[in-house]
Design a protein around this motif. Structure first.
Motif, PDB file in Angstrom:
ATOM      1  N   SER A 553      17.775  16.534  17.228  1.00  0.00           N
ATOM      2  CA  SER A 553      16.327  16.355  17.048  1.00  0.00           C
ATOM      3  C   SER A 553      15.596  17.672  16.823  1.00  0.00           C
ATOM      4  O   SER A 553      14.364  17.710  16.868  1.00  0.00           O
ATOM      5  N   MET A 572      20.343   8.534  19.622  1.00  0.00           N
ATOM      6  CA  MET A 572      19.340   7.812  18.837  1.00  0.00           C
ATOM      7  C   MET A 572      18.153   8.727  18.542  1.00  0.00           C
ATOM      8  O   MET A 572      17.656   9.435  19.422  1.00  0.00           O
ATOM      9  N   VAL A 574      14.339   9.561  17.724  1.00  0.00           N
ATOM     10  CA  VAL A 574      13.032   8.991  18.027  1.00  0.00           C
ATOM     11  C   VAL A 574      11.967   9.550  17.089  1.00  0.00           C
ATOM     12  O   VAL A 574      11.109   8.816  16.599  1.00  0.00           O
ATOM     13  N   GLU A 575      12.064  10.852  16.831  1.00  0.00           N
ATOM     14  CA  GLU A 575      11.085  11.513  15.975  1.00  0.00           C
ATOM     15  C   GLU A 575      11.729  11.876  14.632  1.00  0.00           C
ATOM     16  O   GLU A 575      12.946  11.928  14.490  1.00  0.00           O
ATOM     17  N   HIS A 576      10.883  12.130  13.680  1.00  0.00           N
ATOM     18  CA  HIS A 576      11.372  12.561  12.365  1.00  0.00           C
ATOM     19  C   HIS A 576      11.949  13.976  12.476  1.00  0.00           C
ATOM     20  O   HIS A 576      11.413  14.833  13.182  1.00  0.00           O
ATOM     21  N   ASP A 594      20.889   3.746  14.650  1.00  0.00           N
ATOM     22  CA  ASP A 594      20.126   2.797  13.834  1.00  0.00           C
ATOM     23  C   ASP A 594      18.966   3.466  13.120  1.00  0.00           C
ATOM     24  O   ASP A 594      18.546   3.017  12.043  1.00  0.00           O
ATOM     25  N   THR A 595      18.450   4.525  13.697  1.00  0.00           N
ATOM     26  CA  THR A 595      17.274   5.184  13.112  1.00  0.00           C
ATOM     27  C   THR A 595      17.620   6.421  12.288  1.00  0.00           C
ATOM     28  O   THR A 595      16.733   7.193  11.941  1.00  0.00           O
ATOM     29  N   SER A 598      15.985   6.311   8.790  1.00  0.00           N
ATOM     30  CA  SER A 598      14.527   6.168   8.818  1.00  0.00           C
ATOM     31  C   SER A 598      13.847   7.379   9.418  1.00  0.00           C
ATOM     32  O   SER A 598      12.653   7.632   9.157  1.00  0.00           O
ATOM     33  N   LYS A 599      14.568   8.165  10.225  1.00  0.00           N
ATOM     34  CA  LYS A 599      13.984   9.358  10.830  1.00  0.00           C
ATOM     35  C   LYS A 599      14.412  10.652  10.130  1.00  0.00           C
ATOM     36  O   LYS A 599      13.695  11.640  10.199  1.00  0.00           O
ATOM     37  N   PRO A 617      23.736   1.737   9.281  1.00  0.00           N
ATOM     38  CA  PRO A 617      22.343   1.436   9.651  1.00  0.00           C
ATOM     39  C   PRO A 617      21.492   1.209   8.415  1.00  0.00           C
ATOM     40  O   PRO A 617      21.804   1.683   7.320  1.00  0.00           O
ATOM     41  N   CYS A 620      15.722   1.702   5.799  1.00  0.00           N
ATOM     42  CA  CYS A 620      14.282   1.739   6.010  1.00  0.00           C
ATOM     43  C   CYS A 620      13.862   0.573   6.870  1.00  0.00           C
ATOM     44  O   CYS A 620      14.534  -0.453   6.959  1.00  0.00           O
ATOM     45  N   ALA A 621      12.718   0.745   7.502  1.00  0.00           N
ATOM     46  CA  ALA A 621      12.185  -0.316   8.343  1.00  0.00           C
ATOM     47  C   ALA A 621      11.297  -1.250   7.539  1.00  0.00           C
ATOM     48  O   ALA A 621      11.203  -2.440   7.829  1.00  0.00           O
TER      49      ALA A 621
END
Length: 1122
Positions: A553, A572, A574-576, A594-595, A598-599, A617, A620-621
């Motif tokens: 991260s 996992m 949480v932030e970009h 999973d993210t 997207s992150k 994964p 995109c959401a």
């Protein structure tokens, strides 16, 4: 034939007769030397372009019989010559920048020089050395001249040239005669047309001279030199245009003021006399010559250049320092590298204006105190000498900011001494013998910012006292623990050690790059997680079990390399995060976060190959994907068809590797959306078709889908940019092709499709393809060959992202009348010529050598050495790694088993799978992996550049070719032999790129259970490419079937080779005809459209070609060696 005891030279001969051969056989100390260019009456009289061919013609050389005791003076007396000249490493014309001729001293013995040269190459047998010395092909590596050749284009850049009428002198006493006239650099060169290539020429220096019109003769000019001994040549031109062109160009020459003169590689023993007329010379380059001291233009006269500031005398083999150079007070730059100096004179302290002094590659172990007088000296190079400590004179040289001492003999690094040198900021001590670091006191060093300690023998390193250290290189030591100060640290390179702990305090707030790969780390250091500016982190090839959340991260990290560890999951997100490159291959991952996509919206490269991934994964959401992913490698996982829809979320994908998964279908609707695809690899799955929507991938240039169940040829021949298609090892039966193929298509591989039949019309359509690989149908034969029951092979070669393939393979299942097999791998790195030459010739050489000796060490070594010689001019500047594996009946017990003999130079390797475990049979000859070879090269005073290459050319220390790098690069191979047993399952041959990305264990486990050797070889190359290889990669897999009954050659009617080779009376119950193996053996045939498939095309193949090898390649303009 005159003789006077043992010291005698025979009169000139053009060839050997029976009397000469009988004389040689009487004593191995007798031999011959070939004398080139001595017969000027038969020398070529054509232009420079033909000199290359003339240099090797028989009319331009003759042999002189002599003994190892015969001095050069005796040969000169017999030939009516003043001197003999020795040239190493090849032809004078082609590689003139690397070829210089040395005049032999009268007492030197030419034949002894030849014998010593062959011995250093690797020949051991005196009789064989004598035989090789008589081979005229040796002239490509070593040759003697009866007079000094001089090519006119070797003098400088030719400005103008032509054949005109010339008259010498100002008076009418001389007649006009036709001469070759060349305006070359700053000189006018006049020679007879007949002798223009033999060195007989008149050189007229024009600087400071005159160019005047001759009034009594139309279109004529008078060229005059400067000085009291001025000479004049009148030249008559045929047209006004020629006259004006020569006048204009020559006028520029006579009026110019020379400041820089480059006379490197001219075989000079003294400076040309005309240069002393120019007092404006400020830089003189005499590199790679044989400058002498006491000659009219020798080194002792260089003080005459009153304005000289730069002087390069490197590679002149001076031996002793020319003391009179110290009187050239104007010098600011002096290069004396590679001259064999053992000490420096105290007078060097007189060069008070000197700013740069280069003394690399000598035998120095001390520096005189007087060197401290040079207070303007800002650069001092003493790398690759014999220093055992840092010279104390550095303390006085306050303008220096670097200690450059790579390749010396330091065993102890005294930081206390460096503390007293406040002006030193950079320290380069790579490739020494450092074992310990000594700290005299606790006083810190605030000055050193860069330190290079690569390739030493350090086990623990504490540099915490260097509080200003910004960059440290300590790769390839034996470090267990490393301690540093973090105040100023910006980059740390510590790969290839045994590190279990890396301590940096305080936290390096300026750190941007951290390289800790190939160590024994079990976790990422805490301080690395807290570094706020880190952009690159490489901890691959360690023992990590997790990736800290703080690392993944990080808001500064751009590139993270965690491959080849034991990581089971990633945290996992949480932030970009700004991560752009993520390499997590060869871990224990079953899923990705999973993210992740997207992150990590900046992620462009992801390699998750060789894990246990079952799904991917989502990208995109929401409905619209923001993914920037371009390169995705997922080879060798457990992915199924369910992962394909996820890929649509990455619309910018350019490269996609899904090889060796469990795909059964690839939905057409999904492939249709990957419009940016350029490279697609789906090999090693269970696909039956490639969707027709692949035609929408207009940018696709590479499709690799071998080892599937594809029965319908995909619609890829409509793609405008398609270049490479590999559909081997499938179930294709026919091909539907359009009327016109894409012009870009270069390589089509259809081997291993047993039911595929191509009509002549189809082959004609493929006429423009450079390489077409299909299974060759067998010629009419009797039963299968005997050895086919013992081994079969498959080979694969892939160019990767390179424009050309510089790897070639050799595979002969039925070698030497069917009682053996030979396999080879040749890697030219950046050249394709030498690998192809070796592929075409090396088996023939081996066949000749096994007929002369049954000792595997002898015939294998000689095979490599003879192949090295046979490369000729191509091997002068180019080089190639080579690997040769020879299977034959065990000579100790021919009825019981086979023996395997492996020889190699360079970086190609062979691995035997015995009982399921890898057994390496080769040795890697590189500076980084062989300390003994690295020391040998250092002892011979080669300069090893910072990228670990010999003279900046190659990392290999043994190769075939590269004769101009002798004696640093040698062709003598490593040889190993083993008896094959029932436990031996397979043999793998691979080039450097294969073994860089696949361990021995990975390679063996990957192909042990693959039934088809062709599919196995393809799989290895595919894995290497998916694991990060972008270079040429080649592999040969040989499946062995050595049963308990062992070798049954004699039972099947084959007589085994006798003590002098294979008997000419070999008998076979059913005589064998040349055959091609079945497709399951993996032997591909490459057909050129210009070659028909009739049996007539096999008449001109090499002697061994009919015994199992069919490698055909379309002849191009670059394939002139064919």
């Amino acid at each position: 034939m005159k003789r006077s005891g043992s010291r005698n030279c025979l009169n000139r001969r053009s060839r050997f007769g029976s009397r000469e051969r009988d004389w040689l056989r009487e004593d191995v100390k007798r031999g011959c030397v070939y004398l080139y260019g001595a017969d000027t009456s038969t020398a070529t009289t054509t232009t420079t372009s033909s000199a290359s061919s003339a240099s090797s013609s028989s009319s331009d050389l003759h042999l002189v019989l002599c003994t190892v005791e015969t001095p050069a003076s005796e040969i000169c007396a017999g030939e009516g010559r003043e001197s003999l000249y020795l040239q190493l490493h090849g032809d004078l014309v082609r590689y003139k920048c690397k070829n210089v001729l040395r005049r032999l001293e009268p007492t030197e013995r030419p034949l002894q020089i030849v014998y010593e040269y062959l011995s250093r190459l690797g020949y051991d047998d005196p009789v064989r050395i004598q035989e090789e010395a008589t081979n005229p092909d040796l002239g490509c590596m070593l040759r003697f001249y009866g007079e000094k050749p001089c090519q006119m284009d070797h003098l400088d850049r030719i400005l103008l040239s032509g054949i005109y009428n010339v008259r010498k002198g100002k008076t009418q006493l001389h007649k006009w005669a036709e001469r070759l006239v060349v305006l070359c650099g700053t000189c006018l060169i006049v020679s007879s047309v007949k002798d223009c290539q033999t060195g007989k020429m008149h050189i007229l220096p024009l600087v400071g001279g005159k160019v005047e019109e001759v009034k009594r003769r139309q279109y004529s000019l008078a060229f005059s030199s400067a000085g009291a001994q001025a000479q004049t040549y009148h030249v008559s031109f045929e047209t006004l245009a020629e006259y004006q062109r020569w006048q204009r160009q020559a006028s520029k020459v006579v009026s110019q003021r020379i400041s820089t003169v480059d006379l490197s590689c001219y075989s000079l023993e003294e400076v040309p006399e005309h240069l002393f007329y120019s007092q404006d010379i400020t830089y003189l380059n005499l590199r790679h010559n044989f400058m002498q001291l006491e000659r009219p233009g020798g080194l002792d006269t260089l003080y005459k250049f009153s304005q000289l500031k730069g002087l390069n005398l490197s590679h002149n083999k001076l031996g002793l320092f020319p003391v009179l150079l110290c009187e050239i007070s104007t010098l600011t730059e002096l290069n004396l590298s590679c001259n064999g100096f053992h000490d420096l004179p105290s007078q060097i302290g007189n060069l008070l204006n000197l700013q740069t002094l280069c003394l690399d590659g000598n035998f120095l172990n001390t520096l005189p105190e007087e060197l401290g007088n040079l207070q303007q000296l800002s650069s001092l190079g003493i790398s690759f000498n014999n220093f055992s400590q840092i010279p104390e004179v550095y303390e006085k040289l306050t303008m220096l900011d670097k200690v450059v001492m790579a390749g010396n003999r330091l065993e102890v690094l005294n930081l206390g001494l460096l503390n007293r040198m406040s002006h030193i900021k950079h320290v380069d001590l790579r490739m020494n013998h450092l074992k310990t670091v000594v700290i005299e006191n606790l006083e810190g060093n605030k000055y050193i910012t860069h330190m290079d300690l690569r390739d030493n023998q350090l086990t623990d390193l504490d540099l915490s006292s260097l509080c200003s250290l910004e960059q440290l290189h300590c790769e390839r030591n034996q470090l267990r623990e490393l301690t540093l100060s973090g105040f100023s640290l910006r980059t740390l390179y510590a790969s290839s050690n045994r590190l279990t702990a890396v301590n940096v305090y305080p936290v390096p707030s300026l750190l941007t790059s951290l390289e800790l790969s190939r160590n024994l780390l079990e976790c990422v250091p805490d301080w690395a997680c807290e570094a706020k500016k880190i952009e690159i982190l490489d901890v691959s090839y360690n023992l990590l079990t997790e990736v800290p959340m703080r690392i993944l991260s990080s808001l500064s990290l751009r590139k993270l390399m965690v491959g080849h560890n034991h990581v089971q999951n990633l945290p996992m997100l949480v932030e970009h995060i700004p991560l752009e490159v993520l390499d997590i291959q060869h871990n224990l991952l079953t899923r990705l976060p999973d993210t992740l996509f997207s992150k990590a919206l900046n992620l462009r490269y992801l390699n998750a190959s060789a894990n246990s991934l079952e799904s991917l994964p989502s990208a995109c959401a929401g409905e619209e994907s923001l993914s920037a992913l371009q390169l995705l490698y997922l080879t060798n996982n457990l992915l199924t068809d369910q992962c394909v829809p996820v890929l649509v979320g990455h619309p910018h994908l350019r490269i996609l590797h899904l090889a060796n998964n469990q795909l059964q279908t690839f939905p057409a609707s999904k492939l249709n959306k990957l419009e940016q695809l350029e490279e697609l690899n789906l090999s090693g799955n269970k696909l039956k078709t490639i969707p027709t929507t692949i035609a929408n991938c207009k940018r696709l240039h590479t499709l690799v889908a071998h080892s599937n169940n594809i029965s319908i040829f995909p619609e890829i021949l409509q793609l405008p940019q398609i270049q490479f298609v590999d559909l081997s090892c499938n179930d294709l039966t026919e091909i539907l092709i359009p009327e016109a193929l894409p012009a870009a298509l270069q390589d089509l591989d259809l081997t291993g499709n047993t039911n595929l039949v191509l009509e002549h019309k189809t082959l004609d359509t493929f006429s423009h393809i450079t390489t077409l690989k299909i299974d060759q149908k067998p010629l009419p034969t009797t039963d299968s060959t005997v050895t086919s029951t013992f081994w079969s092979h498959g080979l694969a070669e892939m160019a990767g992202q390179r424009n050309k393939l510089c790897v070639s393979s050799l595979a002969v299942d039925n070698f030497a009348e069917g009682v053996g097999a030979v396999y080879g791998m040749f890697d030219g790195d950046r050249n394709e010529e030498l690998p192809r030459l070796l592929q075409c010739t090396m088996a023939d050489v081996l066949l000749e050598e096994v007929q002369q000796s049954t000792n595997d060490t002898i015939f294998m070594a000689n095979t490599f050495l003879v192949s090295h010689r046979k490369l000729g001019m191509a091997g002068q500047k180019l080089g190639s790694s080579a690997l040769l594996c020879y299977i034959r009946p065990d000579t100790a017990d021919p009825t019981s088993s086979f023996s395997l003999t492996v020889a190699n130079v360079g970086t190609c390797q062979a691995v035997l799978c015995r009982g399921g475990k890898p057994m390496p049979l080769s040795k890697v000859f590189s500076l980084e992996q062989d300390s003994e070879e690295a020391q040998r090269v250092k002892d011979q005073k080669a300069i090893i550049t910072e990228d670990n290459k010999v003279n900046g050319v190659t990392c290999c220390t043994r190769m075939l070719g590269c004769t101009y790098l002798y004696p640093w690069i040698l062709p003598k191979p490593h040889i190993s032999s083993t008896t094959l047993t029932i436990q031996d399952e397979l043999l793998i041959l691979g080039n450097k790129a294969l073994w860089e990305h696949l361990s021995y264990t990975d390679a063996v486990s990957a192909v042990r259970h693959v039934q088809d050797p062709l599919a196995a070889a393809k799989k290895l190359c595919t894995l290497a490419q998916s694991y990060g290889c972008q270079d040429n990669v080649g592999a040969i897999v040989v499946y062995l079937n050595i049963g308990e009954e062992g070798c049954t050659c004699e039972m099947n009617g084959l007589s085994l080779p006798g003590p002098v080779g294979f008997a000419s009376t070999t008998t076979i119950k059913d005589p064998l005809k040349p055959t091609t193996p079945s497709s399951s053996s993996g032997i591909a045939s490459e057909f050129s459209s210009e070659m028909s498939t009739s049996e007539d095309n096999f008449e001109n193949l090499p002697a061994w070609a009919g015994k199992g090898l069919f490698l055909w390649r379309k002849i191009t303009e670059d394939d002139s060696f064919y």
